[in-house]
Scaffold this active site. Structure first.
Site, PDB file in Angstrom:
ATOM      1  CE1 TYR A 163      10.635  -4.986  -8.361  1.00 35.29           C
ATOM      2  CE2 TYR A 163      11.146  -4.645 -10.682  1.00 35.29           C
ATOM      3  CZ  TYR A 163      10.755  -4.150  -9.456  1.00 35.29           C
ATOM      4  OH  TYR A 163      10.474  -2.815  -9.320  1.00 35.29           O
TER       5      TYR A 163
ATOM      6  CG  HIS B 187       7.002  -2.283  -2.022  1.00 31.51           C
ATOM      7  ND1 HIS B 187       6.241  -1.940  -3.109  1.00 31.51           N
ATOM      8  CD2 HIS B 187       6.539  -1.555  -0.975  1.00 31.51           C
ATOM      9  CE1 HIS B 187       5.366  -1.019  -2.743  1.00 31.51           C
ATOM     10  NE2 HIS B 187       5.518  -0.764  -1.459  1.00 31.51           N
TER      11      HIS B 187
END
Ligand code: DQA
Length: 137
Positions: free
Chosen positions: A22, A95
């Site tokens: 991330y 996402h």
């Protein structure tokens, strides 16, 4: 346009958790970059780890488009799915990671069917690409 960016469970840990997946920027830093990408638009940012609070935020949304990263709720929350189906504001599922390259449980989304579209795999740019698509339509 008026955009609402909703981040679900564990997204408040962005920049601290699984940096290889991330990235190392915090959610606040990412939100700042998103807002500066859309200087002429209104961007509201909301994050919650609570499924019901996300449903309430969806119910009360007053905007042109919602960009939703529901986190792990994506994969099992029928409550969030029903909340999206209950409103007329369009929702794009996003996402940061490419969920289809990851564990099998992430390949299934219970919200995709009620969303206008899905963008996954472009890191923080997934949010920007989703909002840009509202501007194109
Ligand atoms: C995520 C992917 C989900 O599978 C995961 O549970 C997250 C983040 C993403 O942005 O890539 O928390 O939605």
């Amino acid at each position: 346009m008026k955009f609402l960016f909703i981040n679900g469970v564990n997204l408040n840990m962005t920049g601290k958790r699984e940096k290889g997946v991330y990235g190392s920027q915090t959610l606040d830093e990412i939100n700042g970059e998103i807002a500066s990408h859309f200087p002429e638009d209104i961007c509201e940012f909301y994050q919650s780890n609570n499924e019901g609070d996300i449903c309430t935020k969806l119910h009360t949304a007053d905007c042109d488009g919602i960009i939703l990263n529901a986190g792990a709720f994506t994969h099992y929350s029928y409550a969030i799915r029903d909340a999206i189906a209950a409103i007329s504001v369009p929702v794009i599922e996003v996402h940061m990671s490419n969920v289809f390259k990851r564990e099998e449980f992430r390949h299934k989304s219970v919200i995709s069917e009620v969303c206008a579209g899905t963008i996954a795999g472009f890191g923080k740019n997934s949010y920007i690409l989703a909002a840009e698509s509202f501007k194109l339509s």
